[in-house]
Design an enzyme around this catalytic site. Structure first.
Site, PDB file in Angstrom:
ATOM      1  N   ASP A  46      39.067 -12.254   1.359  1.00  0.00           N
ATOM      2  CA  ASP A  46      39.229 -13.727   2.377  1.00  0.00           C
ATOM      3  C   ASP A  46      38.703 -13.860   3.823  1.00  0.00           C
ATOM      4  OD1 ASP A  46      40.611 -16.212   2.143  1.00  0.00           O
ATOM      5  OD2 ASP A  46      42.751 -15.246   2.372  1.00  0.00           O
ATOM      6  N   ASN A  94      39.946 -22.016  -7.404  1.00  0.00           N
ATOM      7  CA  ASN A  94      38.692 -22.591  -6.543  1.00  0.00           C
ATOM      8  C   ASN A  94      37.617 -23.460  -6.551  1.00  0.00           C
ATOM      9  OD1 ASN A  94      37.796 -19.214  -4.965  1.00  0.00           O
ATOM     10  ND2 ASN A  94      38.950 -20.985  -4.220  1.00  0.00           N
TER      11      ASN A  94
HETATM   12  C1  FPP Z   1      37.201 -16.338   0.295  1.00  0.00           C
HETATM   13  O1  FPP Z   1      37.177 -16.927   1.172  1.00  0.00           O
HETATM   14  C2  FPP Z   1      36.273 -16.381  -0.513  1.00  0.00           C
HETATM   15  C3  FPP Z   1      35.806 -16.650  -1.538  1.00  0.00           C
HETATM   16  C4  FPP Z   1      35.974 -17.455  -2.270  1.00  0.00           C
HETATM   17  C5  FPP Z   1      33.837 -16.294  -1.870  1.00  0.00           C
HETATM   18  C6  FPP Z   1      33.787 -14.787  -2.193  1.00  0.00           C
HETATM   19  C7  FPP Z   1      32.521 -14.591  -2.311  1.00  0.00           C
HETATM   20  C8  FPP Z   1      32.408 -13.288  -1.792  1.00  0.00           C
HETATM   21  C9  FPP Z   1      32.420 -12.597  -1.035  1.00  0.00           C
HETATM   22  C10 FPP Z   1      31.300 -14.296  -1.923  1.00  0.00           C
HETATM   23  C11 FPP Z   1      30.205 -12.610  -3.156  1.00  0.00           C
HETATM   24  C12 FPP Z   1      30.561 -11.703  -3.794  1.00  0.00           C
HETATM   25  C13 FPP Z   1      29.742 -12.044  -4.997  1.00  0.00           C
HETATM   26  C14 FPP Z   1      30.791 -11.772  -6.657  1.00  0.00           C
HETATM   27  C15 FPP Z   1      28.021 -11.970  -4.917  1.00  0.00           C
HETATM   28  P1  FPP Z   1      37.267 -18.691   2.027  1.00  0.00           P
HETATM   29  O2  FPP Z   1      36.282 -19.017   1.414  1.00  0.00           O
HETATM   30  O3  FPP Z   1      38.730 -18.710   0.978  1.00  0.00           O
HETATM   31  O4  FPP Z   1      37.820 -18.586   3.253  1.00  0.00           O
HETATM   32  P2  FPP Z   1      38.412 -19.130   3.780  1.00  0.00           P
HETATM   33  O5  FPP Z   1      40.207 -19.069   3.379  1.00  0.00           O
HETATM   34  O6  FPP Z   1      38.684 -18.645   5.330  1.00  0.00           O
HETATM   35  O7  FPP Z   1      38.598 -20.358   4.184  1.00  0.00           O
END
Ligand code: FPP
Length: 272
Positions: A46, A94
Site C-alpha cells: 500500500d 480496485n
Molecule cells: C496500493 O497503493 C497499490 C496498488 C493498488 C497496486 C499495487 C501494484 C504494484 C505495487 C505494482 C507492482 C505489481 C506487480 C504485480 C507488477 P495505492 O495506490 O492504494 O496507494 P494509496 O493508498 O497511497 O493511494
C-alpha cells in the site's frame, strides 16, 4: 543446487544498481534467526499513490516505483528461502478507481511479466496468479497462463500474485466448487472439513500465511487472504511501498522471530 550456486557467488546486496539475491552470509541477513523465519509471507503493498503525491508526481508513477520494490522483495524472499510470498496487486474493489489508473495497472502487470519472466524463471520462482483471473483482459490472462506454465516445475519460492482478488470472492468460488462436487456425487456433505475448503481456494498447495505485512500506515486486512491468514501475525509500517526496502523486510522477519505463536494454546513455560 540454486542455493549452492548463490552461496558460492556470495554476492553483496547491491551490485551495479541491480539488487541481487542476497547470500546467507550477506550483511543484510546478519540479524536473521534462520530457525524462526515465517514460511509464508503475505504483503499488502500500500501507499504507491501517497508516495507519488509526496514526490509531486502522478499516482501512476507510484505504481511504477512499486514494481522495483516488488522485484527487490522477491529477491530477498528467495535469499531467505521462504516457501511462499503472496502479494496483493489488484483487488476486486480496485475497479472503482479511475479508468486511466486501472488501465495503467493492467499494462504494468503485462510489462512486468514481459520484462521479468525470464529472470524469475532463472531464479527458480514458481509464479501463480490468484483471484478472478477470468475477469482480466484476455491478453493478460494469456500471459499469466504462459508464465505459470513456464515456471510450473520450478522448486523455489512460490510467488503468488493476487490480481482481481478478494478473499470473500475466493471463498464464494471455493464454496461453489465444493457444492458442484457434492451435486456430482463426488463428495459427501459430512466430508466437508477445513482441508476440503483449503484445497478449494486459489492458494491450494500453499502453507497457511504466517505473517502479513502492510505498508503505508493503515492497519486492516482489506479482504486479503481471509481464510489463509486465520493465525497469521501482522506487521505494519508507516513506510510507503515504493520506499519499502529489503532492510524493512528483514526488520519484519526479525520482529516475527520474537513473536509467541500460540495458535489458541499456551506457551511452553505455562504448560503443566
Ligand atoms: C496500493 O497503493 C497499490 C496498488 C493498488 C497496486 C499495487 C501494484 C504494484 C505495487 C505494482 C507492482 C505489481 C506487480 C504485480 C507488477 P495505492 O495506490 O492504494 O496507494 P494509496 O493508498 O497511497 O493511494
Amino acid at each position: 543446487m540454486i542455493k549452492k550456486i548463490l552461496g558460492t557467488i556470495g554476492k553483496s546486496v547491491v551490485s551495479g544498481g541491480n539488487f541481487e539475491i542476497p547470500a546467507h552470509d550477506s550483511p543484510l541477513f546478519a540479524k536473521i534467526d534462520w530457525e524462526k523465519l515465517p514460511r509464508h509471507v503475505a504483503v499488502i503493498m500500500d501507499g504507491n499513490g501517497r508516495w507519488a503525491k509526496g514526490q509531486g508526481m502522478l499516482r501512476t508513477a507510484g505504481h511504477t516505483a512499486g514494481v522495483k520494490t516488488l522485484k527487490n522483495i522477491l529477491k530477498t524472499a528467495i535469499g531467505l528461502e521462504l516457501d511462499a510470498l503472496t502479494v496483493y496487486a489488484f483487488s476486486t474493489e480496485n475497479w472503482k478507481r479511475p479508468h486511466t489508473e486501472v488501465e495503467f495497472l493492467m499494462n504494468l502487470f503485462s510489462e512486468y511479466l514481459k520484462k521479468e519472466l525470464q529472470e524469475m524463471h532463472e531464479d527458480n520462482v514458481q509464479i501463480h496468479f490468484i483471484g478472478r483471473i477470468d475477469g482480466l483482459p484476455e491478453s493478460l490472462q494469456e500471459q499469466m497462463r504462459e508464465a505459470e506454465g513456464l515456471m510450473k516445475d520450478n522448486t523455489g519460492v512460490k510467488f503468488n500474485v493476487a490480481v482481481n482478488y478478494g478473499g470473500q470472492d475466493e471463498i464464494v468460488r471455493g464454496v461453489q466448487s465444493i457444492v458442484r462436487r457434492v451435486q456430482a456425487g463426488e463428495l459427501a456433505v459430512a466430508d466437508i472439513d477445513e482441508h476440503i475448503i483449503e484445497s478449494s481456494l486459489d492458494t491450494q498447495g500453499n502453507l497457511p500465511v504466517d505473517l502479513v505485512i502492510r505498508t503505508s500506515g493503515d492497519q486492516r486486512l482489506s479482504n486479503f487472504l481471509l481464510w489463509q491468514a486465520a493465525y497469521a501475525e501482522f506487521w505494519f509500517t508507516e513506510t510507503n511501498w515504493p520506499d519499502f526496502t529489503p532492510e524493512c523486510f528483514v526488520d519484519a522477519m526479525v520482529d516475527y522471530a520474537g513473536r509467541d505463536r500460540r495458535f489458541g494454546g499456551l506457551t511452553k513455560p505455562d504448560k503443566e
